[in-house]
Write a protein that holds these residues in place. Structure first.
Motif, PDB file in Angstrom:
ATOM      1  N   PRO A  30       0.830  -1.210   0.000  1.00 47.71           N
ATOM      2  CA  PRO A  30       0.000   0.000   0.000  1.00 47.71           C
ATOM      3  C   PRO A  30       0.863   1.258   0.000  1.00 47.71           C
ATOM      4  O   PRO A  30       1.688   1.457   0.885  1.00 47.71           O
ATOM      5  CB  PRO A  30      -0.810  -0.127   1.299  1.00 47.71           C
ATOM      6  CG  PRO A  30       0.002  -1.024   2.178  1.00 47.71           C
ATOM      7  CD  PRO A  30       0.716  -1.963   1.267  1.00 47.71           C
ATOM      8  N   ILE A  31       0.698   2.079  -1.022  1.00 47.96           N
ATOM      9  CA  ILE A  31       1.416   3.346  -1.131  1.00 47.96           C
ATOM     10  C   ILE A  31       0.404   4.445  -1.417  1.00 47.96           C
ATOM     11  O   ILE A  31      -0.279   4.410  -2.447  1.00 47.96           O
ATOM     12  CB  ILE A  31       2.482   3.296  -2.251  1.00 47.96           C
ATOM     13  CG1 ILE A  31       3.513   2.193  -1.963  1.00 47.96           C
ATOM     14  CG2 ILE A  31       3.173   4.653  -2.390  1.00 47.96           C
ATOM     15  CD1 ILE A  31       4.543   2.021  -3.067  1.00 47.96           C
ATOM     16  N   LYS A  32       0.277   5.376  -0.495  1.00 42.60           N
ATOM     17  CA  LYS A  32      -0.670   6.485  -0.621  1.00 42.60           C
ATOM     18  C   LYS A  32      -2.086   5.990  -0.903  1.00 42.60           C
ATOM     19  O   LYS A  32      -2.796   6.507  -1.775  1.00 42.60           O
ATOM     20  CB  LYS A  32      -0.222   7.459  -1.714  1.00 42.60           C
ATOM     21  CG  LYS A  32       1.078   8.178  -1.385  1.00 42.60           C
ATOM     22  CD  LYS A  32       1.440   9.192  -2.462  1.00 42.60           C
ATOM     23  CE  LYS A  32       2.725   9.926  -2.098  1.00 42.60           C
ATOM     24  NZ  LYS A  32       3.097  10.930  -3.134  1.00 42.60           N
ATOM     25  N   GLY A  33      -2.471   4.936  -0.189  1.00 42.26           N
ATOM     26  CA  GLY A  33      -3.842   4.440  -0.289  1.00 42.26           C
ATOM     27  C   GLY A  33      -4.091   3.476  -1.432  1.00 42.26           C
ATOM     28  O   GLY A  33      -5.212   2.980  -1.590  1.00 42.26           O
TER      29      GLY A  33
END
Length: 273
Positions: A30-33
């Motif tokens: 997960p990266i920035k949602g």
């Protein structure tokens, strides 16, 4: 929530790590949602985690050491807000004696930084800059020890404030009990005592014996104490030659001060007005 869920659904690729030679993993992170695909070498990831943990542990050790050394000065010193603003940088040179005083402070910093031992004393009339000079020296020593990656515990204590707080502890727990303060002041590497003599009262034998006993307990268990006082050496020997120790306290005060003393002339005027 399972923090390793993404690793459990990893895909093992045919590509290999250039460093470790093992197969890469494709995981969704997960990266920035959003879930993004990321190629990772399990061994590189493990090494990075170990390095990060090692760095945290190392920093923790440094912080722990500084808490018991460098941080003692700001945390535990008993000093007025006005004096806190003083330093050797803003010690004013108005005449030759001021330059000699500043040179003395710099010489004592070097003396202690080189690991030498012995008390030091600054004497002279009121208002000539003794507290400014010694507080500035304490502050500078604290910074210098840290700069040389050899932090030490440096403590500056107003004796009037010290004994006031100890007396207040008789009626409430203010963390300044006699036992706690004797322990702290006995064990710091470099102790600065401000206004020696002001803790004693004329014709108050009971108070003086109590205060002198505390001073004796502190000084008998340490070296490297830097003192400023209005008293001359003769007056120190007279004031502290009471029944407790028959002069042993005055000898503890003056222990090792030969060559480590500075005297402001008695004819100097009070500069505070």
């Amino acid at each position: 929530m399972n923090p390793f869920k993404n690793f459990e659904t990893r895909q093992v690729l045919d590509e290999t790590c250039e460093v470790h030679g093992c197969k890469l993993w494709l995981t969704k992170v997960p990266i920035k949602g959003r879930l993004e695909e990321l190629k990772q070498c399990p061994e590189c990831t493990k090494s990075a985690i170990n390095f990060f943990e090692s760095k945290l542990n190392s920093q923790s050790k440094v912080n722990s050491k500084l808490a018991n050394t460098y941080a003692v000065f700001d945390r535990d010193s008993l000093v007025s807000d006005k004096l806190k603003e003083k330093s050797l940088d803003n010690y004013k040179i108005k005449d030759e004696i001021d330059q000699h005083a500043l040179n003395f402070a710099k010489r004592m910093e070097q003396f202690y930084r080189l690991g030498r031992t012995g008390n030091a004393i600054v004497t002279g009339p009121s208002g000539v800059g003794k507290s400014h000079l010694t507080y500035g020296l304490a502050k500078w020593m604290n910074e210098q020890f840290k700069a040389y990656e050899n932090p030490k515990s440096v403590l500056f204590v107003s004796l009037i404030t010290l004994f006031t707080k100890i007396k207040e502890s008789f009626n409430s727990d203010n963390s300044y009990s006699q036992a706690e303060m004797v322990e702290l002041l006995s064990k710091v590497d470099y102790l600065f005592l401000d206004d020696l003599g002001k803790e004693s009262r004329k014709a108050d034998t009971r108070n003086n014996e109590w205060a002198h006993q505390i001073l004796y307990e502190i000084l008998d268990n340490r070296s490297n104490t830097i003192i400023n006082t209005n008293l001359t050496s003769k007056e120190i020997k007279t004031l502290y030659a009471d029944d407790y120790g028959n002069g042993a306290l005055s000898s503890r005060i003056l222990e090792g001060v030969t060559g480590n003393s500075f005297v402001y002339p008695q004819e100097m005027e009070d500069r505070r007005y």
